[in-house]
Enzyme design. Structure first.
Site, PDB file in Angstrom:
ATOM      1  N   SER A   1       0.830  -1.196   0.000  1.00 13.45           N
ATOM      2  CA  SER A   1       0.000   0.000   0.000  1.00 13.45           C
ATOM      3  C   SER A   1       0.866   1.249   0.000  1.00 13.45           C
ATOM      4  CB  SER A   1      -0.911   0.027   1.224  1.00 13.45           C
ATOM      5  OG  SER A   1      -1.513   1.300   1.319  1.00 13.45           O
TER       6      SER A   1
ATOM      7  N   HIS B   1      -1.082  -1.374  -4.291  1.00 14.63           N
ATOM      8  CA  HIS B   1      -2.368  -1.046  -3.680  1.00 14.63           C
ATOM      9  C   HIS B   1      -2.478   0.471  -3.512  1.00 14.63           C
ATOM     10  CE1 HIS B   1      -5.926  -2.129  -1.237  1.00 14.63           C
ATOM     11  NE2 HIS B   1      -5.569  -1.167  -0.410  1.00 14.63           N
TER      12      HIS B   1
ATOM     13  N   ASP C   1      -4.847   3.474  -2.203  1.00 12.05           N
ATOM     14  CA  ASP C   1      -5.973   3.784  -1.324  1.00 12.05           C
ATOM     15  C   ASP C   1      -6.557   5.147  -1.650  1.00 12.05           C
ATOM     16  OD1 ASP C   1      -6.169   1.533   0.551  1.00 12.05           O
ATOM     17  OD2 ASP C   1      -4.127   2.095   1.110  1.00 12.05           O
TER      18      ASP C   1
ATOM     19  N   MET D   1      -9.383   7.856  -0.745  1.00 13.43           N
ATOM     20  CA  MET D   1     -10.271   8.231   0.371  1.00 13.43           C
ATOM     21  C   MET D   1     -10.849   9.614   0.131  1.00 13.43           C
ATOM     22  SD  MET D   1      -7.823   7.147   3.520  1.00 13.43           S
ATOM     23  CE  MET D   1      -6.928   5.592   3.536  1.00 13.43           C
TER      24      MET D   1
ATOM     25  N   HIS E   1      -8.282   0.709  -4.253  1.00 16.40           N
ATOM     26  CA  HIS E   1      -9.224   0.489  -3.152  1.00 16.40           C
ATOM     27  C   HIS E   1      -9.993   1.790  -2.922  1.00 16.40           C
ATOM     28  CE1 HIS E   1      -9.599  -0.561   1.469  1.00 16.40           C
ATOM     29  NE2 HIS E   1     -10.770  -0.508   0.865  1.00 16.40           N
TER      30      HIS E   1
ATOM     31  N   MET F   1     -12.294   3.946  -1.085  1.00 14.24           N
ATOM     32  CA  MET F   1     -12.976   4.195   0.195  1.00 14.24           C
ATOM     33  C   MET F   1     -13.726   5.519   0.058  1.00 14.24           C
ATOM     34  SD  MET F   1      -9.945   2.908   2.676  1.00 14.24           S
ATOM     35  CE  MET F   1      -8.748   3.071   1.360  1.00 14.24           C
TER      36      MET F   1
ATOM     37  N   MET G   1     -11.499  -6.202   5.370  1.00 17.07           N
ATOM     38  CA  MET G   1     -10.722  -5.206   6.120  1.00 17.07           C
ATOM     39  C   MET G   1     -10.481  -5.720   7.545  1.00 17.07           C
ATOM     40  SD  MET G   1     -10.012  -2.728   4.099  1.00 17.07           S
ATOM     41  CE  MET G   1      -9.204  -1.705   5.342  1.00 17.07           C
TER      42      MET G   1
ATOM     43  N   ASP H   1      -6.592  -6.592   4.303  1.00 16.78           N
ATOM     44  CA  ASP H   1      -5.960  -5.261   4.348  1.00 16.78           C
ATOM     45  C   ASP H   1      -6.118  -4.684   5.746  1.00 16.78           C
ATOM     46  OD1 ASP H   1      -5.085  -2.654   3.828  1.00 16.78           O
ATOM     47  OD2 ASP H   1      -6.733  -2.164   2.448  1.00 16.78           O
TER      48      ASP H   1
END
Ligand code: DX5
Ligand code: ZN
Length: 212
Positions: free
Chosen positions: A9, A34, A36, A38, A67, A69, A138, A173
């Site tokens: 990540s 990965h 992330d 957000m 990913h 979010m 998660m 994760d």
């Protein structure tokens, strides 16, 4: 035993030296990267978005494991695919029509993943196991790197594994290190995301190797 997909990540990387830090995990033998995303609404943090994914795409050949979010992820599927995502994982808790977003993601010929937060029961994923490419369990509350692994949440992996087709990728994760990785692969996970364990380690290659 089938191969474990390691997806470092970049949330734990140095954003001012992102290319350098991506090359480090590439050289260490990472399988995916990965990313992330957000939005400050679905999770109480803001990270990176489409333009950064687009820039990362230019400096690495690693598959980009994105990913999401974010709320209303279906609105951003096209943009992230065009930016270079290879795997798009949305949150079950963020959508009202699961089938619709899975079909949308797959219509772009990228892998479709669905993630569940620690408080979400494993059984919500069961109806979709044959249409998803990946399920992400998660093991921390999404939003931040460097949190402690939630062992109870990891147990959901074995419940999902029981009903999953062989081709399903079960990813975990949050708080993954050498010890917690072993717990998760024991339950049936075959993809591991790790941020702090890899990027804060003195020997990144050794850290990636130790997860296999
Ligand atoms: C947390 C993110 C994770 C995070 C993991 O919301 O989804 O991918 O980067 O970080 P570590 O491995 O440090 O728990
Ligand atoms: Zn993540």
């Amino acid at each position: 035993m089938s191969k474990i997909i390691i997806s470092p990540s970049i949330l734990s990387a140095d954003f001012a030296n992102l290319e350098r830090d991506i090359k480090l995990v590439e050289k260490a033998g990472a399988d995916w990267l990965h990313v992330d995303v957000m939005d400050g609404h679905f999770v109480p943090n803001i990270s990176i978005g489409v333009p950064v994914v687009k820039s990362i795409r230019k400096v690495t050949a690693l598959p980009l494991d994105v990913h999401l979010m974010i709320e209303n992820p279906e609105k951003y599927v096209k943009a992230f695919v065009e930016a270079g995502a290879d795997i798009l994982t949305f949150h079950y808790e963020a959508v009202s029509d699961v089938k619709n977003i899975i079909d949308l993601i797959k219509s772009f010929n990228v892998k479709a993943g669905m993630s569940i937060k620690p408080a979400t029961s494993y059984d919500v994923v069961l109806p979709y196991l044959n249409s998803l490419d990946l399920v992400l369990v998660m093991t921390v509350e999404p939003g931040f790197g460097g949190q402690e692994f939630m062992a109870d949440s990891a147990k959901k992996i074995s419940q999902i594994k029981k009903s999953a087709p062989d081709s399903l990728i079960i990813q975990v994760d949050g708080g993954i290190n050498e010890q917690t990785a072993r717990i998760c692969t024991g339950y049936g996970a075959n993809s591991l995301v790790a941020g702090n364990y890899i990027y804060k380690s003195a020997d990144i290659s050794q850290a990636v190797l130790s997860l296999r």
